[in-house]
Design a protein around this motif. Structure first.
Motif, PDB file in Angstrom:
ATOM      1  N   ASN A 130       0.848  -1.237   0.057  1.00 20.57           N
ATOM      2  CA  ASN A 130      -0.122   0.023  -0.120  1.00 20.57           C
ATOM      3  C   ASN A 130       0.899   1.242   0.030  1.00 20.57           C
ATOM      4  OD1 ASN A 130      -3.011  -1.099   0.560  1.00 20.57           O
ATOM      5  ND2 ASN A 130      -1.716  -2.218   2.214  1.00 20.57           N
ATOM      6  N   GLU A 131       0.439   2.179  -0.622  1.00 22.23           N
ATOM      7  CA  GLU A 131       1.001   3.620  -0.598  1.00 22.23           C
ATOM      8  C   GLU A 131       0.955   4.329   0.417  1.00 22.23           C
ATOM      9  OE1 GLU A 131       0.703   5.813  -4.332  1.00 22.23           O
ATOM     10  OE2 GLU A 131       1.541   4.098  -5.646  1.00 22.23           O
ATOM     11  N   ILE A 132      -0.285   4.286   1.118  1.00 26.86           N
ATOM     12  CA  ILE A 132      -0.870   5.083   2.148  1.00 26.86           C
ATOM     13  C   ILE A 132      -0.189   4.219   3.472  1.00 26.86           C
ATOM     14  CG2 ILE A 132      -2.727   6.106   3.376  1.00 26.86           C
ATOM     15  CD1 ILE A 132      -3.787   6.567   0.767  1.00 26.86           C
ATOM     16  N   LEU A 133       0.335   4.580   4.530  1.00 27.82           N
ATOM     17  CA  LEU A 133       0.704   4.079   5.729  1.00 27.82           C
ATOM     18  C   LEU A 133      -0.688   3.575   6.525  1.00 27.82           C
ATOM     19  CD1 LEU A 133       3.773   5.933   6.800  1.00 27.82           C
ATOM     20  CD2 LEU A 133       3.645   3.838   5.611  1.00 27.82           C
ATOM     21  N   TRP A 134      -0.801   2.504   6.971  1.00 24.71           N
ATOM     22  CA  TRP A 134      -2.018   2.316   7.861  1.00 24.71           C
ATOM     23  C   TRP A 134      -1.851   2.862   9.095  1.00 24.71           C
ATOM     24  CZ3 TRP A 134      -2.091  -3.922   7.651  1.00 24.71           C
ATOM     25  CH2 TRP A 134      -2.495  -4.254   6.228  1.00 24.71           C
ATOM     26  N   THR A 135      -0.680   3.472   9.547  1.00 19.97           N
ATOM     27  CA  THR A 135      -0.888   4.268  10.635  1.00 19.97           C
ATOM     28  C   THR A 135      -1.215   5.516  10.622  1.00 19.97           C
ATOM     29  OG1 THR A 135       1.409   4.936  10.022  1.00 19.97           O
ATOM     30  CG2 THR A 135       1.398   3.199  11.963  1.00 19.97           C
ATOM     31  N   GLU A 136      -1.462   6.083   9.415  1.00 19.77           N
ATOM     32  CA  GLU A 136      -2.259   7.361   9.006  1.00 19.77           C
ATOM     33  C   GLU A 136      -3.664   7.050   8.921  1.00 19.77           C
ATOM     34  OE1 GLU A 136      -0.875  10.202   9.672  1.00 19.77           O
ATOM     35  OE2 GLU A 136       0.847   9.275  10.283  1.00 19.77           O
ATOM     36  N   ILE A 174       3.696  -4.143   6.609  1.00 18.50           N
ATOM     37  CA  ILE A 174       4.853  -4.806   5.783  1.00 18.50           C
ATOM     38  C   ILE A 174       4.511  -6.378   5.258  1.00 18.50           C
ATOM     39  CG2 ILE A 174       7.408  -5.392   5.739  1.00 18.50           C
ATOM     40  CD1 ILE A 174       7.596  -2.980   7.431  1.00 18.50           C
ATOM     41  N   ASN A 175       4.310  -7.038   6.268  1.00 19.53           N
ATOM     42  CA  ASN A 175       3.794  -8.540   6.139  1.00 19.53           C
ATOM     43  C   ASN A 175       2.750  -9.106   5.658  1.00 19.53           C
ATOM     44  OD1 ASN A 175       6.638  -9.628   7.317  1.00 19.53           O
ATOM     45  ND2 ASN A 175       6.412  -7.977   8.730  1.00 19.53           N
ATOM     46  N   SER A 176       1.887  -8.256   5.341  1.00 25.32           N
ATOM     47  CA  SER A 176       0.456  -8.550   4.957  1.00 25.32           C
ATOM     48  C   SER A 176       0.255  -8.469   3.232  1.00 25.32           C
ATOM     49  CB  SER A 176      -0.465  -7.390   5.344  1.00 25.32           C
ATOM     50  OG  SER A 176      -0.700  -7.723   7.060  1.00 25.32           O
ATOM     51  N   ASN A 177      -0.128  -9.531   2.732  1.00 28.65           N
ATOM     52  CA  ASN A 177      -0.434  -9.580   1.483  1.00 28.65           C
ATOM     53  C   ASN A 177      -1.843 -10.124   1.301  1.00 28.65           C
ATOM     54  OD1 ASN A 177      -0.634  -9.428  -1.381  1.00 28.65           O
ATOM     55  ND2 ASN A 177       1.205 -10.836  -1.563  1.00 28.65           N
ATOM     56  N   ASP A 178      -2.105 -11.230   0.773  1.00 29.81           N
ATOM     57  CA  ASP A 178      -3.528 -11.813   0.896  1.00 29.81           C
ATOM     58  C   ASP A 178      -3.587 -12.358   2.276  1.00 29.81           C
ATOM     59  OD1 ASP A 178      -4.357 -10.965  -1.254  1.00 29.81           O
ATOM     60  OD2 ASP A 178      -3.540 -12.611  -2.563  1.00 29.81           O
ATOM     61  N   SER A 179      -2.569 -12.763   2.917  1.00 29.83           N
ATOM     62  CA  SER A 179      -2.657 -13.245   4.124  1.00 29.83           C
ATOM     63  C   SER A 179      -1.424 -12.961   5.046  1.00 29.83           C
ATOM     64  CB  SER A 179      -2.688 -14.858   4.284  1.00 29.83           C
ATOM     65  OG  SER A 179      -1.266 -15.195   3.694  1.00 29.83           O
ATOM     66  N   LEU A 180      -1.442 -12.965   6.323  1.00 26.31           N
ATOM     67  CA  LEU A 180      -0.223 -12.307   7.082  1.00 26.31           C
ATOM     68  C   LEU A 180       0.653 -13.569   7.318  1.00 26.31           C
ATOM     69  CD1 LEU A 180       0.439 -10.234   9.299  1.00 26.31           C
ATOM     70  CD2 LEU A 180      -0.686 -11.552  11.222  1.00 26.31           C
ATOM     71  N   SER A 181       2.094 -12.916   7.013  1.00 21.59           N
ATOM     72  CA  SER A 181       3.092 -13.936   6.848  1.00 21.59           C
ATOM     73  C   SER A 181       3.586 -14.096   8.247  1.00 21.59           C
ATOM     74  CB  SER A 181       4.301 -12.966   5.993  1.00 21.59           C
ATOM     75  OG  SER A 181       5.417 -13.844   6.006  1.00 21.59           O
ATOM     76  N   ARG A 214      10.897   7.660   0.738  1.00 19.38           N
ATOM     77  CA  ARG A 214      10.596   8.142   2.174  1.00 19.38           C
ATOM     78  C   ARG A 214       9.718   7.065   2.750  1.00 19.38           C
ATOM     79  NH1 ARG A 214       8.581  14.264   2.832  1.00 19.38           N
ATOM     80  NH2 ARG A 214       8.747  13.291   5.062  1.00 19.38           N
ATOM     81  N   LYS A 215       8.502   6.631   1.961  1.00 21.59           N
ATOM     82  CA  LYS A 215       7.643   5.652   2.359  1.00 21.59           C
ATOM     83  C   LYS A 215       8.252   4.245   2.643  1.00 21.59           C
ATOM     84  CE  LYS A 215       3.773   7.647  -0.457  1.00 21.59           C
ATOM     85  NZ  LYS A 215       2.990   7.445  -1.708  1.00 21.59           N
ATOM     86  N   TRP A 216       9.251   3.851   1.846  1.00 22.74           N
ATOM     87  CA  TRP A 216      10.152   2.562   2.306  1.00 22.74           C
ATOM     88  C   TRP A 216      10.748   2.841   3.705  1.00 22.74           C
ATOM     89  CZ3 TRP A 216      14.777   0.860   3.596  1.00 22.74           C
ATOM     90  CH2 TRP A 216      15.037  -0.398   3.595  1.00 22.74           C
ATOM     91  N   VAL A 217      11.320   3.970   3.857  1.00 16.38           N
ATOM     92  CA  VAL A 217      11.957   4.012   5.157  1.00 16.38           C
ATOM     93  C   VAL A 217      11.015   4.125   6.357  1.00 16.38           C
ATOM     94  CG1 VAL A 217      13.638   5.733   6.492  1.00 16.38           C
ATOM     95  CG2 VAL A 217      14.151   5.605   3.883  1.00 16.38           C
TER      96      VAL A 217
END
Length: 309
Positions: free
Chosen positions: A3-9, A206-213, A240-243
């Motif tokens: 995702n481009e948008i951070l879930w924290t936001e 970071i660790n979520s796709n279709d399921s939680l890794s 910046r998003k990667w960092v």
């Protein structure tokens, strides 16, 4: 990156009732909302525990005009003076009172904090100040005496209940994104990083796709190939998003992965440049106040100075 948008936001609460806090602090902030008056306050606690979220939620719930200043990025006294003066002296269309949020205020120099003391007094009629900090002892006494200090430490007796509440919040996030998960993995994730809620949510994304890794429980899960592509494309926004999503991983490990994976892709002339940049910022990482800024500066310099084959 999923995702481009951070879930924290995306999932940052904008009301105090939705914030996960100790009972005492929840009651305290609810009382502030009831009175409709935000005093000068210092919010103290470890990273990711909700200080900035609460500061913004108070302003949004009470519909106060506010300005958010990251003291680590804009700690210059001239910048602060201009920003605060322009904000505090302008006419408010939404409310009669305004709020200045100074995030990471413990990174400000003593001289800058002393200058802020004068701002608090000058604009006391129409402006409140909220300071957030990891270390309240780095805030000078002059600001302490003009503010109420609120500690975000969670009492030992309340930790199980707080963890349970946050477990439910994580389930809601995953369900919203149609991601399959094992509740035991969620519980272990919370145990690993509690009470750093921000890091937990970042690790989740970071660790979520279709399921939680299951990799979410490993020490380092770094998408290094994605980073190399970002550097090659000179995409600073994605950088910046990667960092932001990787800042809590082991910094030494990140520097090593960059060295191992980027070296073969650079021209011979750029390899010594890369080594010198990595050595400089790896050394700085042991002393800087903000690892995210340090890592972003390092990668931005690599982006600007290193040439791919």
């Amino acid at each position: 990156m999923r995702n481009e948008i951070l879930w924290t936001e995306i999932y940052r609460p904008n009301k105090i009732n939705d914030c996960i806090l100790s009972k005492e602090n929840k009651q305290l902030f609810q009382n502030i909302v009831k009175t409709g008056k935000i005093p000068n306050i210092i919010l103290s606690g470890g990273p990711g525990c909700g200080k900035t979220t609460v500061a913004k939620a108070l302003c949004e719930e009470l519909q106060y005009d506010y300005i958010f200043i990251n003291a680590s990025l804009n700690g210059n006294i001239d910048t602060l003076r201009t920003d605060i003066l322009n904000f505090a002296s302008s006419l408010s269309l939404e409310s009669s009172r305004k709020v200045v949020i100074l995030d990471e205020a413990d990174n400000l120099t003593n001289a800058t904090q002393l200058a802020l003391r004068a701002f608090i007094e000058e604009f006391s009629n129409n402006t409140s100040f909220i300071f957030t900090c990891n270390h309240k002892n780095k805030i000078i006494e002059a600001l302490h005496s003009r503010s109420s200090v609120i500690d975000f430490r969670i009492p030992q007796s309340e930790k199980p209940l707080i963890a349970k509440s946050f477990h439910e919040r994580l389930k809601m996030i995953l369900n919203n994104h149609n991601i399959q998960y094992d509740e035991k993995i969620l519980a272990q994730l919370i145990l690993k990083y509690f009470p750093d809620f921000r890091r937990i949510i970042n690790e989740l994304q970071i660790n979520s796709n279709d399921s939680l890794s299951i990799n979410i429980l490993s020490d380092v899960n770094i998408e290094i190939n994605e980073l190399i592509k970002i550097i090659k494309d000179k995409d600073f926004t994605s950088l910046r998003k990667w960092v932001a999503l990787n800042v809590y991983n082991d910094q030494t490990r990140i520097f090593r992965l960059i060295y191992d994976n980027l070296t073969p892709k650079l021209t011979n002339e750029s390899i010594p440049v890369l080594i010198l940049i990595l050595a400089e910022y790896q050394y700085k990482a042991a002393f800087v106040a903000d690892q995210e800024i340090n890592m972003t500066a390092c990668l931005a310099q690599i982006m600007g100075e290193c040439i791919f084959k």
